[in-house]
Write a protein that holds these residues in place. Structure first.
Motif, PDB file in Angstrom:
ATOM      1  N   SER A  80       1.026  -1.088  -0.071  1.00  0.00           N
ATOM      2  CA  SER A  80      -0.082   0.134  -0.133  1.00  0.00           C
ATOM      3  C   SER A  80       0.841   1.132   0.076  1.00  0.00           C
ATOM      4  O   SER A  80       0.553   2.143  -0.764  1.00  0.00           O
ATOM      5  CB  SER A  80      -0.832   0.002   1.254  1.00  0.00           C
ATOM      6  N   MET A  81       1.990   1.165   0.862  1.00  0.00           N
ATOM      7  CA  MET A  81       2.719   2.327   0.664  1.00  0.00           C
ATOM      8  C   MET A  81       3.530   2.521  -0.552  1.00  0.00           C
ATOM      9  O   MET A  81       3.541   3.833  -0.972  1.00  0.00           O
ATOM     10  CB  MET A  81       3.934   2.183   1.942  1.00  0.00           C
ATOM     11  N   SER A 111     -13.386   6.039   0.735  1.00  0.00           N
ATOM     12  CA  SER A 111     -12.667   4.901   0.415  1.00  0.00           C
ATOM     13  C   SER A 111     -11.953   4.273   1.437  1.00  0.00           C
ATOM     14  O   SER A 111     -12.106   3.091   1.621  1.00  0.00           O
ATOM     15  CB  SER A 111     -11.702   5.189  -0.814  1.00  0.00           C
ATOM     16  N   CYS A 112     -11.275   4.935   2.233  1.00  0.00           N
ATOM     17  CA  CYS A 112     -10.568   4.513   3.499  1.00  0.00           C
ATOM     18  C   CYS A 112     -11.468   3.974   4.570  1.00  0.00           C
ATOM     19  O   CYS A 112     -11.709   2.732   5.049  1.00  0.00           O
ATOM     20  CB  CYS A 112      -9.668   5.344   3.813  1.00  0.00           C
ATOM     21  N   ALA A 135      -5.370  -3.496   3.178  1.00  0.00           N
ATOM     22  CA  ALA A 135      -4.327  -2.840   2.079  1.00  0.00           C
ATOM     23  C   ALA A 135      -5.055  -1.526   1.547  1.00  0.00           C
ATOM     24  O   ALA A 135      -4.411  -0.492   1.333  1.00  0.00           O
ATOM     25  CB  ALA A 135      -3.811  -3.759   1.132  1.00  0.00           C
ATOM     26  N   VAL A 136      -6.019  -1.961   1.053  1.00  0.00           N
ATOM     27  CA  VAL A 136      -6.857  -0.840   0.450  1.00  0.00           C
ATOM     28  C   VAL A 136      -7.147   0.439   1.366  1.00  0.00           C
ATOM     29  O   VAL A 136      -7.022   1.672   1.060  1.00  0.00           O
ATOM     30  CB  VAL A 136      -8.254  -1.334  -0.010  1.00  0.00           C
ATOM     31  N   PHE A 140      -5.530   4.420   0.711  1.00  0.00           N
ATOM     32  CA  PHE A 140      -6.178   5.630   0.815  1.00  0.00           C
ATOM     33  C   PHE A 140      -6.076   6.445   1.902  1.00  0.00           C
ATOM     34  O   PHE A 140      -6.100   7.807   1.985  1.00  0.00           O
ATOM     35  CB  PHE A 140      -7.771   5.398   0.607  1.00  0.00           C
ATOM     36  N   TYR A 141      -5.857   5.975   3.203  1.00  0.00           N
ATOM     37  CA  TYR A 141      -5.298   6.700   4.395  1.00  0.00           C
ATOM     38  C   TYR A 141      -4.127   7.451   4.212  1.00  0.00           C
ATOM     39  O   TYR A 141      -4.213   8.761   4.201  1.00  0.00           O
ATOM     40  CB  TYR A 141      -5.261   5.875   5.526  1.00  0.00           C
TER      41      TYR A 141
END
Length: 472
Positions: A80-81, A111-112, A135-136, A140-141
């Motif tokens: 995710s990063m 989304s987060c 992960a999603v 988004f965060y």
């Protein structure tokens, strides 16, 4: 004579305006302004997600409750990063065209929150779905921070206000981290400070997910209602390809932004050390300091409270002092603190160092983003905060690798570790068994001073004035 008189009057008016601005900032009126408080509350909101999900409950839930390997969590965070690092610079450029920062921030926040809420309803048997949803949510965060940071100059009237508001936002974020832990605790354990909470049923670690999603959304709402985004320089829409082309042209032409390359490089090196500390402080507490679970909670609380105080104090100092000099002081604070973590031997020393580290932690987030904004004269902030995000997320991947390298090198049977053991034996200071266990952790912590020192040397090459902006 007339020209000189008008000039003197103009300077007097500017001086009075500056004094009024300083008086207003020192009186905290800026912080309580509706748009400023709304912007700062978003920091409060997203830090609840970071503390409750990323730091506190997600990985223990995967390992302890689901009986899975913690590598799946680490992989989800890294991927995710990496996704944020790849996409955020282009999104930052695109948000500059047509004033879309609030829109992008809203979409990323929703989304987060949606992914996190979905995670709370996912069956424990659907492990792949759980990892994907986490992960999603984390993607988004992290991605939303690009647009949130770029909105700083939509609430700050000038550079002085931006410095103060940045510190206030960071401090409020750390307050959110502390309150978020206590607010979800009844949903996890059914108790708060040893007392049962009526109408709330304990759900274990996964019980933190839905309340965290709700709190994130609730405290994020004001930024969308009360912050008015300043218009961008152009309404022209860009595709992803055009956005990356614009970004690459900026990187190739860094002479147009003197000091930018040095600052981005210095920020990258310093953030490597900071992220390594954040990820490894738990194991350091266990194997070096010897703290149990309750003591570790107190230890991390001291770090967080010190970060709150440090953010507010450093934010106020930044109104009157040089950003450049304050960043140098904070960097030296990190260097000294990390070196002392490597050699401290009494518990009280570690408790004192935890408070120091908290202050410097707050200082990094408080000072770096207004410095970047002033360095580029407020132009195309989405683009530059996207670039800033790229280095920050890359540091979140590479910083722990630096720690792991020195941890491996100073194992008792490794090259540097065996040399150190032999040196101690030859001097009549044979290391005890506990000292041998602690040695790689201490060496890894102390090695972070090298990263910060390298970043400091790179940063000190930035002149006192860039692009006509007085950074002092």
């Amino acid at each position: 004579s007339t020209h000189r008189k008008h000039k003197d009057q103009s300077q007097e008016i500017e001086l009075i305006g500056a004094m009024n601005t300083r008086r207003e900032i020192s009186g905290w009126r800026v912080f309580w302004r509706r748009d400023t408080l709304s912007w700062s509350l978003y920091d409060f909101a997203n830090t609840i997600f970071s503390m409750n999900i990323v730091s506190s409950y997600m990985k223990p839930w995967i390992v302890d409750d689901l009986g899975r390997d913690g590598f799946s969590f680490d992989l989800a965070v890294s991927l995710s990063m990496l996704g944020v690092a790849i996409i955020s610079p282009a999104l930052g450029v695109m948000s500059d065209h047509g004033s879309k920062k609030k829109l992008f921030l809203f979409l990323f926040t929703i989304s987060c929150v949606t992914a996190l809420a979905g995670l709370s309803f996912a069956p424990s048997s659907a492990f792949v779905l759980i990892i994907v949803l986490f992960a999603v949510a984390n993607f988004f965060y992290e991605g939303g921070m690009v647009f949130y940071n770029a909105l700083l100059y939509s609430v700050a009237k000038d550079n002085k206000e931006a410095r103060f508001i940045s510190g206030a936002g960071v401090a409020l974020g750390y307050i959110g981290a502390i309150l978020g832990l206590f607010l979800v605790l009844p949903f996890v354990s059914g108790e708060l400070f040893g007392f049962s909470v009526p109408f709330i049923e304990a759900s274990g670690k996964s019980g933190a997910f839905l309340p965290t999603a709700i709190m994130f959304l609730l405290f994020a709402i004001p930024v969308f209602l009360f912050v008015r985004e300043k218009p961008g320089g152009t309404k022209k829409r860009l595709s992803f390809g055009q956005a990356y082309k614009s970004l690459f042209e900026t990187l190739r032409n860094t002479k147009s932004y003197p000091g930018l390359a040095r600052f981005i490089g210095a920020d990258f090196l310093i953030k490597n050390a900071v992220n390594a500390v954040i990820i490894n402080i738990g194991v350091f507490c266990l194997f070096v300091i010897g703290l149990d679970d309750l003591e570790r909670t107190y230890f991390l609380s001291i770090v967080t409270i010190a970060a709150v105080v440090g953010s507010f104090v450093i934010g106020k100092l930044a109104v009157r002092m040089s950003l450049r000099k304050l960043i140098i002081v904070v960097a030296w604070g990190w260097i000294v603190s990390m070196a002392l973590f490597g050699v401290a031997f009494e518990r009280w020393m570690f408790w004192a160092l935890s408070a120091m580290a908290g202050v410097w932690l707050g200082g990094v987030w408080t000072l770096h983003r207004p410095f970047l904004a002033e360095l580029v004269s407020g132009r195309e902030l989405g683009k530059f905060f996207g670039l800033y995000s790229l280095t920050g997320k890359s540091a979140a991947v590479l910083g722990p690798l630096w720690w792991a390298l020195f941890f491996a090198l100073f194992q008792p049977d490794a090259i540097l570790g065996s040399w150190l053991v032999g040196l101690g034996d030859s001097m009549g200071f044979a290391l005890s068994e506990s000292a041998l266990v602690q040695m790689p952790y201490r060496a890894a912590a102390a090695s972070l001073s090298i990263l910060v020192f390298a970043g400091l040397m790179l940063f000190k090459g930035i002149p006192e004035k860039e692009n006509g902006i007085d950074l002092t």
